[in-house]
Design a protein around this motif. Structure first.
Motif, PDB file in Angstrom:
ATOM      1  N   GLU A  51      34.356  15.273  40.891  1.00  0.00           N
ATOM      2  CA  GLU A  51      34.248  14.377  39.746  1.00  0.00           C
ATOM      3  C   GLU A  51      34.578  12.967  40.196  1.00  0.00           C
ATOM      4  OE1 GLU A  51      37.353  14.835  36.732  1.00  0.00           O
ATOM      5  OE2 GLU A  51      38.550  15.938  38.193  1.00  0.00           O
ATOM      6  N   MET A  52      34.317  11.997  39.310  1.00  0.00           N
ATOM      7  CA  MET A  52      34.571  10.607  39.704  1.00  0.00           C
ATOM      8  C   MET A  52      35.069   9.794  38.528  1.00  0.00           C
ATOM      9  SD  MET A  52      32.068   7.882  41.571  1.00  0.00           S
ATOM     10  CE  MET A  52      32.775   6.338  42.178  1.00  0.00           C
ATOM     11  N   LEU A  53      36.267   9.254  38.685  1.00  0.00           N
ATOM     12  CA  LEU A  53      36.833   8.301  37.734  1.00  0.00           C
ATOM     13  C   LEU A  53      36.758   8.788  36.292  1.00  0.00           C
ATOM     14  CD1 LEU A  53      35.525   5.121  39.498  1.00  0.00           C
ATOM     15  CD2 LEU A  53      37.927   5.607  39.070  1.00  0.00           C
ATOM     16  N   THR A  54      37.234   9.999  36.090  1.00  0.00           N
ATOM     17  CA  THR A  54      37.344  10.559  34.746  1.00  0.00           C
ATOM     18  C   THR A  54      38.784  10.433  34.252  1.00  0.00           C
ATOM     19  OG1 THR A  54      37.992  12.787  35.414  1.00  0.00           O
ATOM     20  CG2 THR A  54      35.607  12.291  35.403  1.00  0.00           C
ATOM     21  N   PRO A  55      39.012  10.661  32.950  1.00  0.00           N
ATOM     22  CA  PRO A  55      40.391  10.653  32.458  1.00  0.00           C
ATOM     23  C   PRO A  55      41.241  11.779  33.044  1.00  0.00           C
ATOM     24  CG  PRO A  55      38.841  10.370  30.652  1.00  0.00           C
ATOM     25  CD  PRO A  55      38.038  10.765  31.852  1.00  0.00           C
ATOM     26  N   ASP A  56      40.616  12.802  33.612  1.00  0.00           N
ATOM     27  CA  ASP A  56      41.374  13.869  34.263  1.00  0.00           C
ATOM     28  C   ASP A  56      41.866  13.451  35.640  1.00  0.00           C
ATOM     29  OD1 ASP A  56      41.180  15.670  32.200  1.00  0.00           O
ATOM     30  OD2 ASP A  56      40.278  17.263  33.405  1.00  0.00           O
ATOM     31  N   SER A  57      41.073  12.638  36.334  1.00  0.00           N
ATOM     32  CA  SER A  57      41.376  12.323  37.730  1.00  0.00           C
ATOM     33  C   SER A  57      41.950  10.920  37.906  1.00  0.00           C
ATOM     34  CB  SER A  57      40.110  12.457  38.584  1.00  0.00           C
ATOM     35  OG  SER A  57      39.136  11.494  38.196  1.00  0.00           O
ATOM     36  N   SER A  58      42.181  10.211  36.809  1.00  0.00           N
ATOM     37  CA  SER A  58      42.565   8.800  36.873  1.00  0.00           C
ATOM     38  C   SER A  58      43.598   8.477  35.798  1.00  0.00           C
ATOM     39  CB  SER A  58      41.334   7.906  36.636  1.00  0.00           C
ATOM     40  OG  SER A  58      40.190   8.393  37.281  1.00  0.00           O
ATOM     41  N   ARG A  59      44.276   7.352  35.992  1.00  0.00           N
ATOM     42  CA  ARG A  59      45.072   6.772  34.913  1.00  0.00           C
ATOM     43  C   ARG A  59      44.335   5.549  34.396  1.00  0.00           C
ATOM     44  NH1 ARG A  59      49.533   8.539  38.047  1.00  0.00           N
ATOM     45  NH2 ARG A  59      51.050   9.743  36.854  1.00  0.00           N
ATOM     46  N   PHE A  60      43.910   5.608  33.146  1.00  0.00           N
ATOM     47  CA  PHE A  60      43.246   4.488  32.483  1.00  0.00           C
ATOM     48  C   PHE A  60      44.226   3.853  31.493  1.00  0.00           C
ATOM     49  CE2 PHE A  60      38.907   6.868  32.708  1.00  0.00           C
ATOM     50  CZ  PHE A  60      38.731   6.449  34.020  1.00  0.00           C
ATOM     51  N   ALA A  70      31.965  21.607  33.738  1.00  0.00           N
ATOM     52  CA  ALA A  70      33.279  21.153  33.299  1.00  0.00           C
ATOM     53  C   ALA A  70      33.601  21.816  31.965  1.00  0.00           C
ATOM     54  CB  ALA A  70      33.307  19.637  33.167  1.00  0.00           C
ATOM     55  N   THR A  71      34.608  22.646  31.942  1.00  0.00           N
ATOM     56  CA  THR A  71      35.003  23.350  30.723  1.00  0.00           C
ATOM     57  C   THR A  71      35.851  22.431  29.845  1.00  0.00           C
ATOM     58  OG1 THR A  71      37.107  24.210  31.555  1.00  0.00           O
ATOM     59  CG2 THR A  71      35.110  25.463  32.109  1.00  0.00           C
ATOM     60  N   ASP A  72      36.268  22.945  28.708  1.00  0.00           N
ATOM     61  CA  ASP A  72      37.167  22.196  27.828  1.00  0.00           C
ATOM     62  C   ASP A  72      38.631  22.528  28.099  1.00  0.00           C
ATOM     63  OD1 ASP A  72      35.081  20.881  26.607  1.00  0.00           O
ATOM     64  OD2 ASP A  72      34.923  22.294  24.947  1.00  0.00           O
ATOM     65  N   GLY A 114      38.105  26.578  39.109  1.00  0.00           N
ATOM     66  CA  GLY A 114      39.273  25.721  39.275  1.00  0.00           C
ATOM     67  C   GLY A 114      40.038  25.622  37.971  1.00  0.00           C
ATOM     68  N   LYS A 115      40.941  24.657  37.916  1.00  0.00           N
ATOM     69  CA  LYS A 115      41.728  24.473  36.693  1.00  0.00           C
ATOM     70  C   LYS A 115      40.823  24.125  35.518  1.00  0.00           C
ATOM     71  CE  LYS A 115      45.791  22.703  39.201  1.00  0.00           C
ATOM     72  NZ  LYS A 115      45.214  22.176  40.441  1.00  0.00           N
ATOM     73  N   VAL A 116      39.790  23.348  35.786  1.00  0.00           N
ATOM     74  CA  VAL A 116      38.906  22.870  34.722  1.00  0.00           C
ATOM     75  C   VAL A 116      37.446  23.276  34.972  1.00  0.00           C
ATOM     76  CG1 VAL A 116      37.962  20.783  33.627  1.00  0.00           C
ATOM     77  CG2 VAL A 116      40.414  20.933  34.134  1.00  0.00           C
ATOM     78  N   ARG A 117      37.013  23.289  36.230  1.00  0.00           N
ATOM     79  CA  ARG A 117      35.604  23.498  36.528  1.00  0.00           C
ATOM     80  C   ARG A 117      35.274  24.916  36.979  1.00  0.00           C
ATOM     81  NH1 ARG A 117      36.589  18.486  36.959  1.00  0.00           N
ATOM     82  NH2 ARG A 117      35.036  16.942  36.302  1.00  0.00           N
ATOM     83  N   ARG A 150      42.143  24.515  24.263  1.00  0.00           N
ATOM     84  CA  ARG A 150      40.910  23.889  24.716  1.00  0.00           C
ATOM     85  C   ARG A 150      40.790  22.544  24.004  1.00  0.00           C
ATOM     86  NH1 ARG A 150      41.625  27.349  27.745  1.00  0.00           N
ATOM     87  NH2 ARG A 150      40.250  29.044  28.426  1.00  0.00           N
ATOM     88  N   ILE A 151      40.217  21.572  24.697  1.00  0.00           N
ATOM     89  CA  ILE A 151      40.019  20.234  24.134  1.00  0.00           C
ATOM     90  C   ILE A 151      38.511  20.062  23.915  1.00  0.00           C
ATOM     91  CG2 ILE A 151      40.471  17.778  24.398  1.00  0.00           C
ATOM     92  CD1 ILE A 151      43.026  19.407  24.467  1.00  0.00           C
ATOM     93  N   THR A 152      38.045  20.235  22.690  1.00  0.00           N
ATOM     94  CA  THR A 152      36.621  20.236  22.386  1.00  0.00           C
ATOM     95  C   THR A 152      35.936  18.960  22.876  1.00  0.00           C
ATOM     96  OG1 THR A 152      37.055  21.572  20.435  1.00  0.00           O
ATOM     97  CG2 THR A 152      34.923  20.487  20.538  1.00  0.00           C
ATOM     98  N   ASP A 153      34.815  19.123  23.581  1.00  0.00           N
ATOM     99  CA  ASP A 153      33.985  18.033  24.127  1.00  0.00           C
ATOM    100  C   ASP A 153      34.566  17.402  25.381  1.00  0.00           C
ATOM    101  OD1 ASP A 153      31.896  18.232  22.344  1.00  0.00           O
ATOM    102  OD2 ASP A 153      32.644  16.679  20.994  1.00  0.00           O
ATOM    103  N   LYS A 154      35.732  17.847  25.816  1.00  0.00           N
ATOM    104  CA  LYS A 154      36.320  17.258  27.023  1.00  0.00           C
ATOM    105  C   LYS A 154      35.414  17.446  28.235  1.00  0.00           C
ATOM    106  CE  LYS A 154      40.346  17.800  30.030  1.00  0.00           C
ATOM    107  NZ  LYS A 154      39.782  18.688  31.055  1.00  0.00           N
ATOM    108  N   GLY A 155      34.838  18.631  28.386  1.00  0.00           N
ATOM    109  CA  GLY A 155      33.966  18.888  29.524  1.00  0.00           C
ATOM    110  C   GLY A 155      32.756  17.974  29.556  1.00  0.00           C
ATOM    111  N   ALA A 156      32.226  17.676  28.371  1.00  0.00           N
ATOM    112  CA  ALA A 156      31.081  16.765  28.293  1.00  0.00           C
ATOM    113  C   ALA A 156      31.481  15.355  28.716  1.00  0.00           C
ATOM    114  CB  ALA A 156      30.521  16.764  26.874  1.00  0.00           C
TER     115      ALA A 156
END
Length: 290
Positions: free
Chosen positions: A222-231, A26-28, A10-13, A40-46
């Protein structure tokens, strides 16, 4: 040692089939406006994987989910390397439902743009006089279709959601639509209430669901991550304007302001983005990223 290649990207996974289950990595990579950016955004996947793990555990009594383990010791030897540590999740195999389950608790983004035009979001009539970023009287379920990479998701109303599911699962369209609507709203309310106690507003988010072998609806992806949500930070929140953000809205805003960027971010934007992701993780979980 058996080697594995992704069966889907996918775009990220990246998704690997390991026989009894799937491993989601989950990639960066980061995407915005349905485009994969060149950085790439280092540690984003983690952050994405570990935050999803937190929420799956927090909500497991409300809704079963697909997570089995995020410990690479539970995965084939191929995945026991630094490349896969912290960013991999062993999951149950599901038949995915072709709907993005978006829930909005606040009026912002594309919902705000739609509301300004005709007072509705995905066919739902909203009260007059709402301000940008204002909390809605009740959260609303605003589904969309799931687009392939490079295409745009299409916002749809609930009737169209039933049609899409009925086409994919004859005789089950309304049943599945009602389940994912009700579970989406219940999960959002539970988690948004929790997040507020930690100083974060969850303005909106998306969930995805699938069917297990018994035909039961299960929470996935995924669930309630900064990628899938507005915090948004609770401190300083005030309707009537856009809000500062812990998520990739920061990236979206930079891209809008720099239309000739060719989807390449400067280093300071990369650094600020991952700092925001890690800050949100620490606030929500009460601990720093391992």
């Amino acid at each position: 040692m058996q080697e594995y290649r992704p069966v889907k990207e996918g775009k990220v996974r990246e998704i690997y089939d390991v026989g009894e289950g799937l491993i989601m990595v989950a990639t960066d990579r980061i995407s915005a406006f349905d485009v994969i950016l060149k950085n790439r955004i280092t540690d984003k996947g983690a952050v994405l994987t570990q935050l999803s793990r937190f929420w799956f555990e927090y909500t497991k009594d409300v809704m079963p989910n697909h997570m089995i383990s995020t410990d690479t010791a539970d995965m084939p030897e191929f995945f026991r390397t630094p490349e896969f540590e912290r960013r991999s999740m062993l999951c149950k195999k599901l038949t995915m439902l072709p709907i993005e389950c978006i829930v909005r608790g606040y009026i912002t983004g594309s919902g705000w743009e739609s509301y300004k035009k005709n007072g509705t979001v995905c066919g739902i009539q909203l009260p007059d006089g709402l301000q940008e970023s204002e909390q809605l009287p009740e959260p609303i379920f605003t589904p969309s279709t799931k687009a392939e990479i490079g295409d745009h998701d299409e916002n749809i109303d609930f009737a169209r959601c039933i049609e899409v599911l009925e086409k994919a699962f004859p005789g089950k369209g309304r049943e599945y639509a009602e389940i994912i609507r009700d579970k989406t709203l219940a999960l959002y309310r539970l988690c948004a209430d929790y997040a507020k106690t930690k100083g974060i507003i969850i303005a909106d988010t998306k969930f995805e669901f699938g069917l297990n072998e018994a035909g039961e609806v299960v929470l996935a992806d995924e669930m309630l991550t900064p990628d899938s949500s507005r915090f948004w930070p609770l401190a300083g929140y005030a309707p009537g304007k856009s809000q500062p953000s812990f998520d990739k809205q920061f990236v979206r805003d930079w891209l809008k302001a720099n239309p000739d960027s060719d989807y390449k971010l400067p280093q300071d934007v990369i650094d600020k983005t991952i700092a925001k992701y890690k800050e949100a993780y620490a606030m929500l979980t009460g601990k720093e990223l391992d």
